[in-house]
Structure formats: C-alpha cells, structure tokens
Write a protein that holds these residues in place. Structure first.
Motif, PDB file in Angstrom:
ATOM      1  N   SER A  77       0.816  -1.210   0.000  1.00  0.00           N
ATOM      2  CA  SER A  77       0.000   0.000   0.000  1.00  0.00           C
ATOM      3  C   SER A  77       0.854   1.266   0.000  1.00  0.00           C
ATOM      4  O   SER A  77       0.410   2.306  -0.486  1.00  0.00           O
ATOM      5  CB  SER A  77      -0.929   0.004   1.215  1.00  0.00           C
ATOM      6  OG  SER A  77      -1.872  -1.029   1.130  1.00  0.00           O
ATOM      7  N   ILE A  78       2.066   1.178   0.560  1.00  0.00           N
ATOM      8  CA  ILE A  78       2.948   2.346   0.537  1.00  0.00           C
ATOM      9  C   ILE A  78       3.256   2.742  -0.900  1.00  0.00           C
ATOM     10  O   ILE A  78       3.215   3.928  -1.266  1.00  0.00           O
ATOM     11  CB  ILE A  78       4.249   2.072   1.312  1.00  0.00           C
ATOM     12  CG1 ILE A  78       3.949   1.965   2.813  1.00  0.00           C
ATOM     13  CG2 ILE A  78       5.288   3.163   1.054  1.00  0.00           C
ATOM     14  CD1 ILE A  78       5.153   1.594   3.654  1.00  0.00           C
ATOM     15  N   SER A  79       3.554   1.740  -1.735  1.00  0.00           N
ATOM     16  CA  SER A  79       3.808   2.054  -3.140  1.00  0.00           C
ATOM     17  C   SER A  79       2.559   2.624  -3.797  1.00  0.00           C
ATOM     18  O   SER A  79       2.645   3.534  -4.630  1.00  0.00           O
ATOM     19  CB  SER A  79       4.286   0.803  -3.888  1.00  0.00           C
ATOM     20  OG  SER A  79       3.273  -0.181  -3.959  1.00  0.00           O
TER      21      SER A  79
ATOM     22  N   GLY B 104       9.434  -2.078  -4.114  1.00  0.00           N
ATOM     23  CA  GLY B 104      10.721  -1.435  -4.390  1.00  0.00           C
ATOM     24  C   GLY B 104      10.806  -0.930  -5.813  1.00  0.00           C
ATOM     25  O   GLY B 104      11.237   0.200  -6.069  1.00  0.00           O
ATOM     26  N   PHE B 105      10.386  -1.767  -6.753  1.00  0.00           N
ATOM     27  CA  PHE B 105      10.450  -1.369  -8.154  1.00  0.00           C
ATOM     28  C   PHE B 105       9.588  -0.147  -8.436  1.00  0.00           C
ATOM     29  O   PHE B 105      10.004   0.788  -9.131  1.00  0.00           O
ATOM     30  CB  PHE B 105      10.023  -2.524  -9.053  1.00  0.00           C
ATOM     31  CG  PHE B 105       9.844  -2.117 -10.490  1.00  0.00           C
ATOM     32  CD1 PHE B 105      10.936  -1.931 -11.313  1.00  0.00           C
ATOM     33  CD2 PHE B 105       8.570  -1.882 -11.010  1.00  0.00           C
ATOM     34  CE1 PHE B 105      10.780  -1.530 -12.636  1.00  0.00           C
ATOM     35  CE2 PHE B 105       8.401  -1.486 -12.318  1.00  0.00           C
ATOM     36  CZ  PHE B 105       9.504  -1.308 -13.131  1.00  0.00           C
TER      37      PHE B 105
ATOM     38  N   TRP C 147      10.696   3.445  -9.818  1.00  0.00           N
ATOM     39  CA  TRP C 147      10.079   3.924 -11.070  1.00  0.00           C
ATOM     40  C   TRP C 147       9.536   5.346 -10.890  1.00  0.00           C
ATOM     41  O   TRP C 147       9.723   6.204 -11.753  1.00  0.00           O
ATOM     42  CB  TRP C 147       8.973   2.965 -11.465  1.00  0.00           C
ATOM     43  CG  TRP C 147       8.258   3.284 -12.754  1.00  0.00           C
ATOM     44  CD1 TRP C 147       7.199   4.129 -12.923  1.00  0.00           C
ATOM     45  CD2 TRP C 147       8.536   2.743 -14.051  1.00  0.00           C
ATOM     46  NE1 TRP C 147       6.791   4.144 -14.231  1.00  0.00           N
ATOM     47  CE2 TRP C 147       7.593   3.312 -14.954  1.00  0.00           C
ATOM     48  CE3 TRP C 147       9.470   1.836 -14.537  1.00  0.00           C
ATOM     49  CZ2 TRP C 147       7.573   2.977 -16.303  1.00  0.00           C
ATOM     50  CZ3 TRP C 147       9.448   1.514 -15.893  1.00  0.00           C
ATOM     51  CH2 TRP C 147       8.516   2.084 -16.753  1.00  0.00           C
ATOM     52  N   ILE C 148       8.860   5.584  -9.780  1.00  0.00           N
ATOM     53  CA  ILE C 148       8.253   6.890  -9.534  1.00  0.00           C
ATOM     54  C   ILE C 148       9.301   7.989  -9.465  1.00  0.00           C
ATOM     55  O   ILE C 148       9.129   9.077 -10.033  1.00  0.00           O
ATOM     56  CB  ILE C 148       7.421   6.861  -8.233  1.00  0.00           C
ATOM     57  CG1 ILE C 148       6.158   6.027  -8.439  1.00  0.00           C
ATOM     58  CG2 ILE C 148       7.042   8.278  -7.788  1.00  0.00           C
ATOM     59  CD1 ILE C 148       5.404   5.751  -7.153  1.00  0.00           C
ATOM     60  N   TYR C 149      10.411   7.708  -8.784  1.00  0.00           N
ATOM     61  CA  TYR C 149      11.403   8.749  -8.548  1.00  0.00           C
ATOM     62  C   TYR C 149      12.488   8.833  -9.620  1.00  0.00           C
ATOM     63  O   TYR C 149      13.372   9.690  -9.533  1.00  0.00           O
ATOM     64  CB  TYR C 149      12.049   8.544  -7.176  1.00  0.00           C
ATOM     65  CG  TYR C 149      11.104   8.893  -6.042  1.00  0.00           C
ATOM     66  CD1 TYR C 149      10.758  10.222  -5.779  1.00  0.00           C
ATOM     67  CD2 TYR C 149      10.524   7.900  -5.266  1.00  0.00           C
ATOM     68  CE1 TYR C 149       9.876  10.550  -4.764  1.00  0.00           C
ATOM     69  CE2 TYR C 149       9.638   8.214  -4.241  1.00  0.00           C
ATOM     70  CZ  TYR C 149       9.321   9.531  -3.996  1.00  0.00           C
ATOM     71  OH  TYR C 149       8.442   9.853  -2.987  1.00  0.00           O
ATOM     72  N   THR C 150      12.424   7.954 -10.607  1.00  0.00           N
ATOM     73  CA  THR C 150      13.426   8.013 -11.682  1.00  0.00           C
ATOM     74  C   THR C 150      12.741   8.238 -13.029  1.00  0.00           C
ATOM     75  O   THR C 150      12.601   9.369 -13.479  1.00  0.00           O
ATOM     76  CB  THR C 150      14.269   6.718 -11.706  1.00  0.00           C
ATOM     77  OG1 THR C 150      13.399   5.567 -11.829  1.00  0.00           O
ATOM     78  CG2 THR C 150      15.103   6.599 -10.439  1.00  0.00           C
ATOM     79  N   TYR C 151      12.299   7.168 -13.653  1.00  0.00           N
ATOM     80  CA  TYR C 151      11.763   7.273 -15.003  1.00  0.00           C
ATOM     81  C   TYR C 151      10.526   8.165 -15.065  1.00  0.00           C
ATOM     82  O   TYR C 151      10.424   9.049 -15.931  1.00  0.00           O
ATOM     83  CB  TYR C 151      11.427   5.876 -15.532  1.00  0.00           C
ATOM     84  CG  TYR C 151      11.021   5.874 -16.982  1.00  0.00           C
ATOM     85  CD1 TYR C 151      11.920   6.212 -17.994  1.00  0.00           C
ATOM     86  CD2 TYR C 151       9.717   5.543 -17.350  1.00  0.00           C
ATOM     87  CE1 TYR C 151      11.543   6.218 -19.319  1.00  0.00           C
ATOM     88  CE2 TYR C 151       9.323   5.535 -18.679  1.00  0.00           C
ATOM     89  CZ  TYR C 151      10.243   5.876 -19.658  1.00  0.00           C
ATOM     90  OH  TYR C 151       9.860   5.885 -20.977  1.00  0.00           O
TER      91      TYR C 151
ATOM     92  N   SER D 264       5.973  -4.722 -12.668  1.00  0.00           N
ATOM     93  CA  SER D 264       6.228  -5.282 -11.333  1.00  0.00           C
ATOM     94  C   SER D 264       5.542  -6.633 -11.151  1.00  0.00           C
ATOM     95  O   SER D 264       6.078  -7.536 -10.497  1.00  0.00           O
ATOM     96  CB  SER D 264       5.766  -4.305 -10.252  1.00  0.00           C
ATOM     97  OG  SER D 264       4.361  -4.097 -10.292  1.00  0.00           O
ATOM     98  N   TRP D 265       4.354  -6.814 -11.730  1.00  0.00           N
ATOM     99  CA  TRP D 265       3.652  -8.099 -11.613  1.00  0.00           C
ATOM    100  C   TRP D 265       4.441  -9.216 -12.296  1.00  0.00           C
ATOM    101  O   TRP D 265       4.516 -10.337 -11.771  1.00  0.00           O
ATOM    102  CB  TRP D 265       2.261  -7.999 -12.245  1.00  0.00           C
ATOM    103  CG  TRP D 265       1.331  -7.079 -11.523  1.00  0.00           C
ATOM    104  CD1 TRP D 265       1.340  -6.774 -10.187  1.00  0.00           C
ATOM    105  CD2 TRP D 265       0.249  -6.332 -12.087  1.00  0.00           C
ATOM    106  NE1 TRP D 265       0.334  -5.883  -9.893  1.00  0.00           N
ATOM    107  CE2 TRP D 265      -0.358  -5.592 -11.034  1.00  0.00           C
ATOM    108  CE3 TRP D 265      -0.280  -6.207 -13.374  1.00  0.00           C
ATOM    109  CZ2 TRP D 265      -1.446  -4.754 -11.235  1.00  0.00           C
ATOM    110  CZ3 TRP D 265      -1.364  -5.373 -13.582  1.00  0.00           C
ATOM    111  CH2 TRP D 265      -1.941  -4.657 -12.526  1.00  0.00           C
TER     112      TRP D 265
END
Length: 470
Positions: free
Chosen positions: A261-263, A405-406, A410-414, A440-441
């Motif tokens: 849920s954090i992601s 983690g992925f 993803w959010i903070y890079t690409y 991610s799945w």
C-alpha cells in the motif's frame, strides 16, 4: 471432546479427496460474489457522492482507498494467518486446535479492530497531508477516513470470522451476510445523501452501519455452529501457541499488504499532483478494476485454503495439481473479465461521473491495467501456494523487492524525468506512471514461482525419504 473427523457439517468442503478443479471452481464462485459485495461498500460511496454530493466529494472519497489500505492491511493480514492455520488443523483432523484457533482469532479481531480504529482516526489528516491532497479536498477526505475507522472493530470481526468459515470450506454464509449488509449500505447511502444531505459523512456512516450488521451476523453464525468452529463467548482468549502460528503466517502477509500500500500511496500522491479530475478519474477506474481483482483474489483464497488443508493431510501430489489448476483458472478469470471490462470502460466510468475530463483520466488508467491484470492474479496465486505450505516471510520479501521497491524506484526516476520531458502533460505522464504495475507483476510472478518450486521440492524430497509422500 473433539474427534478426528474433518467433516464439520453442512456447507463445508473436504478438499483432501476427489477431483480438485470442480471443487476449486465451486469454492471460488461464492468468494467472487462476496468480494464484489464488499467492493460495493466503497463503490456505492463513490457513485452516490460523485452524482449527488458536492463538487469535491468524488475526489475526496475515491482518493482515500490507498491510505485506508495502508493502515488496515497489517492487521487484516492476520486473518490470512487464521485461514491457513485453521485449514491446516482441519486437514490434519486436529479439532481441539481448530477450536482454540477460532477463539484466539476472535480475540485478535477485537483487539486489532480497536487499535486500527484509534490509529486511523488520529492520523487521518496528517497522512493525507503527506499524500499532497489538495486543500479543497483534504478536509472532506479526512472526515470520511475518520468516520470509516470508527467502524474498524466491526470490519475486523467480520473478516476474521469469514476467514474461519472459509478455511473449512463454508463460504456461503459469509456471502449471505454480505448480501444483506450490502443492500443496507446502498439504501443508507441514498437516504443520508439525498434526504439528509450529509454528503461524505453520510456515505461513511452508511458503511460502518453495514459493517456492524455483517459482524453481528458472522458472530451469531459461529456461536450457533455445531462443530469445532463453534464460538463460546466465555472461551474467547489468546492461546499463545495459536497466536504464534497465526502471526507467523499472517504478520508477514499483513506487512506485505501494508508495504504494498505504501507504493500505492506514492502512486496516489503522484496522481494527486495533477488535481481533482485526475484523482476522481483514477479513483473511479481503480474502483472498477477492484471488481476484477476480487474475482482473481478468490482464486488466491482458494489456493491458500486448498493447499493448507492438503498440506495438513500430507497430500503432496494434490498440492501440485492445485498449483497448476489455480494458475490456469486465474489467467482465464483475469483475461476474460479484464478485456470485457475494457470494452465498456467509458460506459462504466460514466456511472461514477459525467465529467469528460475525469472519464479521460479513468480510461487512461484502465487501458494499461485491465489488459495486463491477469499478471497480478498469477503473482497472488503463487503467494497463496507459499502461504498454504506455511511459508509467509519469503513471499513478503519478494513482494517488497519486486513490486514495492520497483514501483518506488520507477516513480522517482523514469516517471519523474518523463513528467519533465513532456512538460507535465497529465495524460501521457499518468500513462507512464501506471506502466509500473504490469512490469512489477511480471517480475514478482517469476520470483514467487521459483521460490515455490524450490521450497516445495525440498518438502517433497523429505516426505519421500520418510515414506510419507502421497
């Protein structure tokens, strides 16, 4: 007091004998319906406030799901532990252990419900601020979350009770109870919003009243049972060994759900950046997707329960068959429901809102998610197989790494760079954001499958050496 038979009476399913696929399908169908009825709580809230509430109401209610799940999932995961432990004892014919697990679970449900309720009520607005909820929405969102968490003890009691019934194959009674409470929820939504003009507060209040009804019904059902799952109020207490067993399976599941849920909270925060329309459209799309996820999640629940019973009975060959058939079934369910829903995405979104901008954002999300959603199902089934054989920590680690983690990376890079490169075009940016889901799945499904093959292979090897493989 208790014998060694696994038959608890009408409504239960012996999962350790006979053809598996018909029983799995028969078991999953009521679960699908039951999960969809649970979703109607939130769907009814969103539809009613989207149509007849204030301008910011749709965004306020639809954007709270990730936050609610973040707080609830740690404790709700313990109900997964209850399901696994009861199923394993049931499969092995240990009726006294089943009874003690039931009473321990009910005690945990009450305690967890109170703790989660207080935590959610006190932290609602602070956490919404961390999610960058817009100023015109945050007060309404906080009000909805606070009222929702007042009803958390009822929510927990129902879910733990349903886990007990599900573990012995009885998923029809929880379905009946949710049908009743779901109808009440929809009726109260309309009453509180259209007649009393309570807006967000009204739909939240309708939800907790409905949860109270389902909790009363499930508790009464356990109290009137004529089997080892019979609930005696005077016997409700924590049995230390059962608590340890439940927590060893359920806590990693809960932690996984919470970190998961954090992601999703971070993704929701990214959506919030684009304003009310993006929040409303994405929230409506996510609510529609939830019905498909629920259909696939019923196969995950079947994988846990069937594996747990057969693992307790040491029916290892059947566990292999369960893995194959559940994986095939979840792919069929995910592909068929996902593609059919995609065909009618505009019409379905129009049920929630008549705002064309919100509908556009919803379509953007659903286009990516729906055609790949079956991958989420395959990931969950392999997690269920691992938990059914008593291994819960490893899938938690794998999910944290390959999903949470992925997505954070993803959010903070690409995604962050792409927003800049397209000059903050919201539709294109959100399309890139939502691509993190299917990628991610895929990674998580591969990781979980490898882990299951290795761990179960070792279990079978030891069983063969001991002459117990069957």
């Amino acid at each position: 007091m208790f014998g060694k038979t696994r038959r608890f009476g009408s409504g239960t399913v012996d999962m350790t004998t006979g053809a598996l696929l018909p029983k799995i399908v028969k078991f999953t169908i009521p679960l699908m319906i039951m999960g969809m009825l649970q979703l109607l709580y939130n769907a009814a809230d969103i539809i009613v406030v989207g149509r007849w509430g204030s301008d910011a109401s749709l965004a306020a209610v639809s954007s709270t799901g990730a936050l609610i799940n973040l707080i609830v999932n740690v404790f709700m995961g313990l109900s997964v532990g209850t399901s696994v432990v009861v199923a394993q004892h049931f499969g092995a014919g240990r009726m006294k252990d089943v009874s003690e697990t039931v009473h321990t679970s009910v005690a945990m449900a009450v305690v967890c419900g109170i703790v989660v309720g207080i935590l959610g009520f006190l932290s609602a607005k602070t956490m919404l601020e961390w999610m960058d909820s817009p100023e015109n929405v945050i007060d309404l969102s906080a009000l909805y979350v606070k009222i929702y968490f007042i009803g958390m003890p009822f929510n927990m009691l129902y879910n733990f009770g349903a886990a007990v019934l599900r573990a012995v194959g009885d998923n029809k009674r929880p379905l009946y109870y949710l049908t009743i409470s779901g109808i009440v929820n929809v009726a109260l939504n309309l009453l509180f919003v259209l007649v009393f003009h309570m807006d967000v507060a009204g739909v939240a209040l309708a939800t907790i009243i409905s949860q109270l009804i389902s909790a009363i019904l499930i508790t009464a059902s356990l109290m009137h049972s004529e089997s080892a799952i019979k609930l005696h109020l005077k016997k409700i207490r924590i049995h230390k060994d059962k608590l340890i067993n439940i927590v060893s399976v359920g806590l990693p599941a809960g932690i996984q759900g919470s970190i998961f849920s954090i992601s999703n909270v971070l993704i929701q925060s990214s959506v919030n950046f684009f304003g009310d329309a993006a929040m409303g459209g994405s929230g409506a799309g996510a609510n529609i997707e939830g019905f498909i996820y629920t259909a696939m999640n019923s196969v995950y629940q079947a994988a846990i329960t069937f594996t747990g019973q057969n693992f307790g009975a040491k029916q290892y060959r059947r566990i292999k068959t369960i893995a194959y058939e559940c994986m095939a079934l979840v792919v069929v369910v995910g592909v068929v429901t996902g593609y059919i829903t995609k065909l009618f995405d505009n019409q379905l979104l129009s049920i929630y809102t008549d705002n064309p901008t919100e509908i556009e954002f919803g379509v953007t999300r659903m286009t990516i998610i729906l055609i790949t959603y079956f991958l989420d199902g395959t990931m969950d089934v392999m997690v269920g197989m691992l938990r059914g054989i008593g291994h819960s920590i490893l899938p938690t680690i794998m999910t944290i790494a390959f999903v949470c983690g992925f997505r954070i990376i993803w959010i903070y890079t690409y995604f962050a760079q792409y927003k800049i490169s397209v000059d903050y075009d919201p539709v294109k940016s959100l399309r890139v954001l939502f691509l993190s889901y299917p990628i991610s799945w895929i990674m998580a499904t591969i990781a979980h499958t490898i882990c299951f093959l290795i761990i179960f292979g070792r279990i079978c090897k030891k069983a063969r050496a001991a002459g117990e493989y069957r």
